[in-house]
Design an enzyme around this catalytic site. Structure first.
Site, mmCIF file in Angstrom:
data_model
loop_
_atom_site.group_PDB
_atom_site.id
_atom_site.type_symbol
_atom_site.label_atom_id
_atom_site.label_comp_id
_atom_site.label_asym_id
_atom_site.label_seq_id
_atom_site.Cartn_x
_atom_site.Cartn_y
_atom_site.Cartn_z
ATOM 1 C CE LYS B 17 39.395 22.346 14.962
ATOM 2 N NZ LYS B 17 40.805 21.948 15.051
ATOM 3 C CB CYS B 18 33.068 17.932 14.867
ATOM 4 S SG CYS B 18 31.803 16.710 14.643
ATOM 5 N N PRO B 19 32.430 16.940 18.074
ATOM 6 C CG PRO B 19 31.216 15.474 19.460
ATOM 7 C CD PRO B 19 32.617 15.806 18.989
ATOM 8 C CG MET B 20 34.008 19.010 22.005
ATOM 9 S SD MET B 20 33.103 17.814 22.982
ATOM 10 C CE MET B 20 32.934 18.721 24.507
#
Lengths: 179, 80
Positions: B17-20
């Site tokens: 998920k964001c920001p990964m």
């Protein structure tokens, strides 16, 4: 001054100008709420991915989120002990700004984050460290709340600074945020 | 021409998920040479907007996007 000289001067000024509007993001992290801290670290790590240098300046209620739950600050006075007891001991102890419901809401949110594979605050702080996000902690907040440097997390390059340091960084940044 | 893109590195970012996704891709692309191609496979709906923004800001190019069964593949060419 001949043409070449003035050209060199112009070039030098151009370089300085380029340097002063460097690709940097400066953030004041004021809130001790879990959701706002998480947002701060998502923006910080995302900004590194976008090619920005990132500086986070922790002050007031955000300061205790950087305490290490395994460490103890020594030599505190009565008020320092009181603040130490009343405020969260580290990022795993901070609560949601809304729907905390005596800790139940926060626990539910943490469970949901795990299930949906959203990074925890502790993981985000570790990631920020790996990515070279710079963390400054407000010296005055530390002193006011009686926190000792040796009870804070081992974050690479962490420094204890005053407002001038933040303003210098903010002045050299193209984005400044207050969270 | 689009069918014979030479892929140098493929990254499985499914489930992240964001920001990964952008964090991982930006780390990987640093290790690569100019003109090499990285394929990022992601299931994050936010990545649809994020990868193009990231590419514009970081000076890289998305040369192709494929979506199949909820998995999007972004073909990213390192430009500098």
């Amino acid at each position: 001054m001949d043409v070449k000289e003035s050209l060199d001067l112009l070039r030098k000024e151009m370089d300085e100008l380029k340097d002063s509007s460097r690709n940097k993001l400066s953030m004041v992290v004021f809130s001790g709420d879990m959701d706002k801290l998480l947002a701060s670290f998502i923006i910080a790590t995302g900004a590194v991915a976008m090619g920005l240098d990132v500086v986070m300046f922790f002050t007031f209620w955000a300061t205790p989120a950087l305490r290490d739950k395994k460490k103890k600050g020594r030599g505190k006075d009565l008020f320092g002990k009181m603040f130490g007891f009343m405020l969260p001991k580290g990022a795993s102890k901070v609560a949601l700004s809304k729907m905390n419901m005596g800790g139940m809401g926060t626990a539910m949110m943490k469970m949901l984050m795990k299930k949906k594979n959203v990074q925890s605050l502790d993981e985000m702080i570790a990631l920020a460290g790996e990515l070279g996000v710079k963390i400054y902690i407000c010296e005055m907040s530390m002193d006011l709340m009686g926190f000792k440097p040796d009870e804070m997390i081992d974050y690479p390059g962490v420094e204890f600074v005053g407002v001038a340091k933040f303003l210098e960084e903010a002045g050299n940044s193209k984005i400044q945020l207050f969270i | 021409m689009a069918d014979d893109i030479k892929v140098d590195v493929t990254m499985d970012l499914k489930g992240m998920k964001c920001p990964m996704p952008v964090v991982k891709v930006s780390q990987q692309i640093k290790k690569m040479a100019v003109n090499q191609v990285l394929v990022a496979e992601t299931t994050d709906p936010g990545a649809q907007a994020d990868f193009p923004s990231w590419a514009r800001s970081s000076g890289n190019e998305i040369i192709k996007t494929e979506t199949e069964g909820g998995v999007s593949k972004f073909y990213i060419k390192k430009l500098k």
